[in-house]
Scaffold this active site. Structure first.
Site, PDB file in Angstrom:
ATOM      1  N   ASP A  14      10.300  21.419  27.036  1.00 36.94           N
ATOM      2  CA  ASP A  14      10.737  20.669  28.213  1.00 36.94           C
ATOM      3  C   ASP A  14      12.231  20.537  27.984  1.00 36.94           C
ATOM      4  O   ASP A  14      12.659  19.762  27.115  1.00 36.94           O
ATOM      5  CB  ASP A  14      10.074  19.293  28.284  1.00 36.94           C
ATOM      6  N   HIS A  15      13.029  21.307  28.721  1.00 36.85           N
ATOM      7  CA  HIS A  15      14.451  21.384  28.329  1.00 36.85           C
ATOM      8  C   HIS A  15      15.163  20.042  28.471  1.00 36.85           C
ATOM      9  O   HIS A  15      16.219  19.835  27.885  1.00 36.85           O
ATOM     10  CB  HIS A  15      15.183  22.512  29.065  1.00 36.85           C
ATOM     11  N   LYS A  33      15.624  18.008  45.799  1.00 39.14           N
ATOM     12  CA  LYS A  33      16.606  19.082  45.948  1.00 39.14           C
ATOM     13  C   LYS A  33      17.396  18.861  47.234  1.00 39.14           C
ATOM     14  O   LYS A  33      16.928  18.180  48.130  1.00 39.14           O
ATOM     15  CB  LYS A  33      15.888  20.422  45.988  1.00 39.14           C
ATOM     16  N   LYS A  59      18.449  17.792  26.053  1.00 39.37           N
ATOM     17  CA  LYS A  59      19.748  17.323  26.579  1.00 39.37           C
ATOM     18  C   LYS A  59      20.293  16.227  25.667  1.00 39.37           C
ATOM     19  O   LYS A  59      19.560  15.338  25.238  1.00 39.37           O
ATOM     20  CB  LYS A  59      19.582  16.784  28.009  1.00 39.37           C
ATOM     21  N   LYS A 113       7.728  26.101  30.653  1.00 40.51           N
ATOM     22  CA  LYS A 113       6.929  25.533  31.721  1.00 40.51           C
ATOM     23  C   LYS A 113       6.840  26.525  32.877  1.00 40.51           C
ATOM     24  O   LYS A 113       7.693  27.417  32.926  1.00 40.51           O
ATOM     25  CB  LYS A 113       7.477  24.189  32.178  1.00 40.51           C
ATOM     26  N   GLU A 167      19.329  16.745  42.692  1.00 40.70           N
ATOM     27  CA  GLU A 167      19.995  18.056  42.638  1.00 40.70           C
ATOM     28  C   GLU A 167      20.620  18.329  44.000  1.00 40.70           C
ATOM     29  O   GLU A 167      20.044  17.978  45.033  1.00 40.70           O
ATOM     30  CB  GLU A 167      18.981  19.150  42.328  1.00 40.70           C
ATOM     31  N   HIS A 185       9.684  16.620  33.286  1.00 38.81           N
ATOM     32  CA  HIS A 185      10.989  16.051  32.924  1.00 38.81           C
ATOM     33  C   HIS A 185      11.054  14.523  33.108  1.00 38.81           C
ATOM     34  O   HIS A 185      11.468  13.796  32.202  1.00 38.81           O
ATOM     35  CB  HIS A 185      12.110  16.690  33.751  1.00 38.81           C
ATOM     36  N   ASP A 195       6.863  20.207  39.522  1.00 42.72           N
ATOM     37  CA  ASP A 195       8.045  20.867  38.958  1.00 42.72           C
ATOM     38  C   ASP A 195       8.893  19.902  38.120  1.00 42.72           C
ATOM     39  O   ASP A 195       9.491  20.316  37.130  1.00 42.72           O
ATOM     40  CB  ASP A 195       8.890  21.445  40.109  1.00 42.72           C
ATOM     41  N   ARG A 252       8.694  45.193  30.077  1.00 43.04           N
ATOM     42  CA  ARG A 252       8.037  46.474  30.379  1.00 43.04           C
ATOM     43  C   ARG A 252       9.035  47.520  30.879  1.00 43.04           C
ATOM     44  O   ARG A 252       8.701  48.685  31.024  1.00 43.04           O
ATOM     45  CB  ARG A 252       6.882  46.294  31.351  1.00 43.04           C
TER      46      ARG A 252
HETATM   47  C1  BG6 Z   1      13.568  23.042  36.056  1.00 43.62           C
HETATM   48  C2  BG6 Z   1      12.968  23.033  37.421  1.00 43.62           C
HETATM   49  O1  BG6 Z   1      12.593  22.761  35.084  1.00 43.62           O
HETATM   50  O2  BG6 Z   1      14.596  22.060  35.987  1.00 43.62           O
HETATM   51  C3  BG6 Z   1      14.022  23.298  38.466  1.00 43.62           C
HETATM   52  O3  BG6 Z   1      11.952  24.016  37.496  1.00 43.62           O
HETATM   53  C4  BG6 Z   1      15.173  22.331  38.318  1.00 43.62           C
HETATM   54  O4  BG6 Z   1      13.479  23.240  39.775  1.00 43.62           O
HETATM   55  C5  BG6 Z   1      15.672  22.294  36.882  1.00 43.62           C
HETATM   56  O5  BG6 Z   1      16.208  22.776  39.179  1.00 43.62           O
HETATM   57  C6  BG6 Z   1      16.668  21.184  36.691  1.00 43.62           C
HETATM   58  O6  BG6 Z   1      17.244  21.288  35.420  1.00 43.62           O
HETATM   59  P1  BG6 Z   1      18.709  20.742  35.126  1.00 43.62           P
HETATM   60  O7  BG6 Z   1      18.871  20.929  33.661  1.00 43.62           O
HETATM   61  O8  BG6 Z   1      19.650  21.536  35.950  1.00 43.62           O
HETATM   62  O9  BG6 Z   1      18.695  19.295  35.524  1.00 43.62           O
END
Ligand code: BG6
Length: 482
Positions: free
Chosen positions: A176-177, A330, A181, A147, A215, A239, A234, A51
């Protein structure tokens, strides 16, 4: 060693949320890398949509500066100027009518059209509706969704229903990234490309499986989202659930989208409800200059978990009796994601009681230092009795595959190219997401109904003490986070 680059067909990728963080950090840099690699063709265009009152030139400047920030090694390449010219911008009002006709003029009918919804899920329905109303999308267009896909079963169902008013399931790409990987896909290659593991891949030989996604960072400026989600929504619901599916699923008949997703769905449906005694939640406290979770999210009465560990059981013939321990959090001591498949001890030790107890473990490291390790028991070198020790057979992919390993694409590069190729294997199907929420909701309800608070843990630690107990009480032990 690295797979051949086959250019994809001409496309128009419309990125809603084109000025947002994900677009700047991941989507645009990933496209640029694919462009430099020769996979994104010169007749492909990226249309940023937001926007903000920008024109194409000022949007190109914005993309240029984020590429400088996130791809410093690549920006010196001669391709940058060419790539930037393949970027356009359209200002729209997602909820009103402003800008939509302009977008309709810019999206070509004779190229593959993909619409990336990198915006709040509350806008998904309106975007789908407008793409239809202005005849921008066609029956061959794809939509890509980030997501969170809902926050519980009912909201996920509502989202699926709204999207399906205008798009069929084979047009919907739920990202879902983790599935993009490299090592996650390697999990399938290792399981289904080798004869070695499959005969042992069951509860008769496997004692337990532990999955850790640790993390070292905190909630990093995403406090308002994260405090509503927590680690269960999350990370576990998507994941870690996906990792669990790939470890536990039956071999699909072929590596095709529905064959793979049917098998994953069966795993999710076979998950047992989780007992409250098998759940440990934690929240990081402050330490030195590190803010506590409370301070990071600005909510001193938050009961949201930044860490969770669970013991999960799958009720089917292959896995009954083999627990899966999942943990993620985290502000832990290191960034470390791995899957450890821990085998049972030999049924009888011919070396007598002094040889101690030994278990083989196959460890698949997702990040950092992607690779695999197989812990084997061997004789301790030297004269004297038959003493046994465990040693790792180590294969770091970077070493095994040589310098070209750097060219392995990031998760988003692969996933965006899969959208253009029309391959949904690494994307979640609607029924899969709903099944994941059906299992997740009752787990969350247990602590919400009791109003229970997560235990505190120190930043830089391995999580709360009780998470160690979760395994100790079963006579097992987490691997070190390192
Ligand atoms: C995301 C979460 O989907 O994945 C984050 O919302 C998280 O909270 C992240 O930090 C972790 O991804 P990666 O690829 O760094 O392990």
């Amino acid at each position: 060693m690295v797979s051949r680059v086959i250019p994809v067909q001409a496309f128009d990728l419309v990125v809603f949320g084109g000025t947002g963080d994900l677009a700047k950090r991941k989507i645009l840099p990933s496209l640029f890398r694919r462009f430099v690699a020769g996979q994104m063709p010169r007749d492909a265009f990226v249309i940023g949509v937001a926007r903000s009152e920008l024109d194409t030139k000022s949007y190109q400047d914005l993309v240029m500066s984020s590429l400088k920030e996130f791809e410093p090694e690549l920006v010196a390449s001669a391709e940058l100027e060419i790539f930037i010219k393949q970027i356009k911008y359209v200002q729209i009002d997602a909820q009103g009518d402003f800008g939509w006709s302009d977008l309709a003029d810019k999206v070509r009918k004779d190229a593959i059209q993909a619409f990336y919804f990198s915006v709040s899920p509350s806008l998904f329905g309106q975007l789908a509706e407008k793409l239809y109303k202005y005849s921008i999308a066609s029956q061959s267009s794809r939509i890509v969704l980030e997501k969170p896909f809902g926050r519980d079963l009912s909201s996920a169902r509502a989202l699926n229903a709204v999207l399906k008013e205008h798009f069929s399931e084979d047009q919907i790409y739920r990202i879902d990234h983790y599935l993009g990987k490299e090592t996650v896909q390697n999990l399938m290659a290792v399981r289904f490309g080798n004869m070695l593991f499959e005969p042992l891949w069951n509860s008769q030989y496997i004692d337990h499986i532990q999955v850790t996604v640790a993390e070292s960072v905190g909630v990093e400026g995403r406090g308002s989202y994260y405090d509503q989600a927590g680690a269960m929504r999350d990370m576990i619901q998507n994941h870690l659930m996906q990792l669990l599916c790939l470890i536990a699923m039956e071999p699909p008949a072929k590596f095709s989208p529905d064959a793979v997703r049917d098998e994953k769905l069966k795993v999710i449906r076979a998950l047992d409800p989780v007992n409250s005694s098998d759940i440990v939640r934690g929240q990081y406290s402050n330490s030195g200059s590190d803010k506590s979770y409370f301070d990071a999210v600005g909510n001193p009465s938050s009961k949201t978990e930044s860490f969770i560990a669970l013991k999960v059981q799958i009720s089917n013939w292959r896995w009954a009796g083999t627990p899966f321990y999942l943990r993620t959090g985290k502000k832990l001591k290191a960034r470390c994601s791995e899957i450890a498949v821990v085998f049972k001890e030999t049924p009888h030790s011919i070396f007598g009681p002094d040889a101690g107890s030994h278990r083989n473990a196959l460890v698949i490291r997702l990040q950092p230092d992607e690779g695999m390790t197989m812990d084997l028991t061997i004789k301790e070198p030297g004269p004297g009795g038959m003493r046994l020790i465990d040693v790792p057979l180590d294969m770091t992919f970077a070493e095994a595959l040589g310098p070209e390993v750097d060219a392995i694409p990031d998760a988003y590069e692969r996933l965006i190219m899969d959208v253009i190729r029309g391959n949904q294997t690494l994307f979640m199907r609607g029924d899969e997401v709903e099944a994941a929420w059906s299992w997740t909701d009752p787990v969350i309800d247990q602590w919400v109904s009791k109003g229970s608070k997560p235990s505190k843990y120190d930043p830089g630690s391995s999580g709360p003490e009780d998470s160690l107990m979760l395994m100790h009480k079963d006579g097992r032990k987490w691997r070190e986070i390192s």
